[in-house]
Design a protein around this motif. Structure first.
Motif, PDB file in Angstrom:
ATOM      1  N   VAL A  89       0.839  -1.204   0.000  1.00  0.00           N
ATOM      2  CA  VAL A  89       0.000   0.000   0.000  1.00  0.00           C
ATOM      3  C   VAL A  89       0.872   1.252   0.000  1.00  0.00           C
ATOM      4  O   VAL A  89       0.593   2.202  -0.740  1.00  0.00           O
ATOM      5  CB  VAL A  89      -0.989  -0.021   1.187  1.00  0.00           C
ATOM      6  CG1 VAL A  89      -1.701   1.317   1.336  1.00  0.00           C
ATOM      7  CG2 VAL A  89      -1.992  -1.148   0.993  1.00  0.00           C
TER       8      VAL A  89
ATOM      9  N   ASN B 108       0.327   3.731  -3.012  1.00  0.00           N
ATOM     10  CA  ASN B 108      -0.391   4.976  -2.710  1.00  0.00           C
ATOM     11  C   ASN B 108       0.553   6.147  -2.427  1.00  0.00           C
ATOM     12  O   ASN B 108       0.124   7.290  -2.414  1.00  0.00           O
ATOM     13  CB  ASN B 108      -1.350   4.766  -1.535  1.00  0.00           C
ATOM     14  CG  ASN B 108      -2.529   5.714  -1.571  1.00  0.00           C
ATOM     15  OD1 ASN B 108      -3.169   5.886  -2.600  1.00  0.00           O
ATOM     16  ND2 ASN B 108      -2.833   6.334  -0.438  1.00  0.00           N
TER      17      ASN B 108
ATOM     18  N   GLN C 291      -5.885   6.828   4.653  1.00  0.00           N
ATOM     19  CA  GLN C 291      -5.356   7.100   3.321  1.00  0.00           C
ATOM     20  C   GLN C 291      -5.931   6.178   2.260  1.00  0.00           C
ATOM     21  O   GLN C 291      -6.041   6.561   1.106  1.00  0.00           O
ATOM     22  CB  GLN C 291      -3.831   7.027   3.293  1.00  0.00           C
ATOM     23  CG  GLN C 291      -3.252   5.644   3.522  1.00  0.00           C
ATOM     24  CD  GLN C 291      -1.787   5.568   3.135  1.00  0.00           C
ATOM     25  OE1 GLN C 291      -1.452   5.650   1.963  1.00  0.00           O
ATOM     26  NE2 GLN C 291      -0.931   5.429   4.125  1.00  0.00           N
ATOM     27  N   LEU C 292      -6.311   4.969   2.639  1.00  0.00           N
ATOM     28  CA  LEU C 292      -6.782   4.019   1.641  1.00  0.00           C
ATOM     29  C   LEU C 292      -7.615   2.947   2.320  1.00  0.00           C
ATOM     30  O   LEU C 292      -7.301   2.527   3.434  1.00  0.00           O
ATOM     31  CB  LEU C 292      -5.577   3.375   0.944  1.00  0.00           C
ATOM     32  CG  LEU C 292      -5.932   2.462  -0.224  1.00  0.00           C
ATOM     33  CD1 LEU C 292      -5.200   2.937  -1.481  1.00  0.00           C
ATOM     34  CD2 LEU C 292      -5.545   1.041   0.082  1.00  0.00           C
TER      35      LEU C 292
ATOM     36  N   SER D 211      -8.976   5.861  -2.303  1.00  0.00           N
ATOM     37  CA  SER D 211      -7.664   6.424  -1.983  1.00  0.00           C
ATOM     38  C   SER D 211      -7.800   7.922  -1.756  1.00  0.00           C
ATOM     39  O   SER D 211      -8.629   8.574  -2.392  1.00  0.00           O
ATOM     40  CB  SER D 211      -6.691   6.169  -3.140  1.00  0.00           C
ATOM     41  OG  SER D 211      -5.492   6.906  -2.968  1.00  0.00           O
TER      42      SER D 211
ATOM     43  N   GLN E 104      -5.538   9.844  -2.656  1.00  0.00           N
ATOM     44  CA  GLN E 104      -4.755  10.391  -3.755  1.00  0.00           C
ATOM     45  C   GLN E 104      -5.663  10.585  -4.971  1.00  0.00           C
ATOM     46  O   GLN E 104      -6.594   9.820  -5.179  1.00  0.00           O
ATOM     47  CB  GLN E 104      -3.601   9.446  -4.114  1.00  0.00           C
ATOM     48  CG  GLN E 104      -2.667   9.180  -2.941  1.00  0.00           C
ATOM     49  CD  GLN E 104      -1.925  10.429  -2.509  1.00  0.00           C
ATOM     50  OE1 GLN E 104      -1.175  11.001  -3.284  1.00  0.00           O
ATOM     51  NE2 GLN E 104      -2.141  10.857  -1.277  1.00  0.00           N
TER      52      GLN E 104
ATOM     53  N   LYS F   7      -3.133   4.800  -8.741  1.00  0.00           N
ATOM     54  CA  LYS F   7      -2.773   4.316  -7.407  1.00  0.00           C
ATOM     55  C   LYS F   7      -3.840   3.363  -6.873  1.00  0.00           C
ATOM     56  O   LYS F   7      -3.531   2.273  -6.395  1.00  0.00           O
ATOM     57  CB  LYS F   7      -2.535   5.489  -6.460  1.00  0.00           C
ATOM     58  CG  LYS F   7      -1.310   6.295  -6.876  1.00  0.00           C
ATOM     59  CD  LYS F   7      -1.048   7.467  -5.974  1.00  0.00           C
ATOM     60  CE  LYS F   7       0.219   8.166  -6.439  1.00  0.00           C
ATOM     61  NZ  LYS F   7       0.736   9.105  -5.466  1.00  0.00           N
ATOM     62  N   ALA F   8      -5.098   3.757  -6.976  1.00  0.00           N
ATOM     63  CA  ALA F   8      -6.189   2.889  -6.517  1.00  0.00           C
ATOM     64  C   ALA F   8      -6.288   1.649  -7.398  1.00  0.00           C
ATOM     65  O   ALA F   8      -6.537   0.542  -6.910  1.00  0.00           O
ATOM     66  CB  ALA F   8      -7.509   3.656  -6.508  1.00  0.00           C
TER      67      ALA F   8
END
Length: 169
Positions: free
Chosen positions: A55, A59, A87-88, A148, A150, A155-156
């Motif tokens: 992760v 991320n 964050q996620l 996410s 972000q 990233k996700a």
């Protein structure tokens, strides 16, 4: 409350949405009846299908805490950054094809999101969600939904692909 997070997708205090909750479209609002409730962080524990390092690398933020939901057989995983913010999150659902499809449509409505087709054979969507992004895909009776903080969907998407590979879905 978190937007759909994988059965798919955190420790002390109330959970804060990763990147906000997607606004339900008329289609997704109508289809959410009969869906399982959004998973909630229940305890601090390692995610059984994603490591902290995976992760962090995907991320781009250090992970200081991981929490999981009580959902079985695949708990949702919630990853926190150093300031304590979420964050996620990752939600994995395995059950009926209809529910898997509706969970994805609730997270990233087909009518308003960008189409997602990774990994191969999986379909769904991705879209901005609050200050971040949601990437949600399903295949048959399985769904994976990643939120996410972000803004870059890659990233996700990377986290979703890694979760799917680890779970061999």
């Amino acid at each position: 409350m978190l937007a759909p997070v994988l059965v798919l997708l955190a420790g002390c205090g109330a959970a804060t949405p990763v990147a906000g909750t997607p606004e339900p479209s008329p289609t997704s609002a109508n289809s959410s009846a009969g869906l399982p409730p959004d998973p909630q962080p229940a305890r601090t524990a390692q995610c059984p299908y994603l490591s902290e390092e995976t992760v962090q690398d995907a991320n781009g933020q250090h992970v200081t805490k991981v929490e999981v939901s009580d959902d079985q057989p695949h708990p949702a995983c919630f990853f926190y950054r150093p300031d304590g913010g979420l964050q996620l999150s990752v939600r994995v659902y395995v059950g009926s094809t209809d529910v898997a499809t509706k969970l994805v449509d609730k997270a990233a409505p087909v009518d308003t999101s960008n189409p997602a087709s990774e990994p191969a054979g999986w379909k769904g969507g991705y879209q901005p969600s609050g200050d971040g992004v949601v990437y949600a895909v399903s295949k048959g009776d399985a769904a994976v939904i990643v939120l996410s903080n972000q803004k870059q969907s890659i990233k996700a998407r990377t986290v979703a692909k890694k979760a799917i590979a680890a779970l061999q879905l």
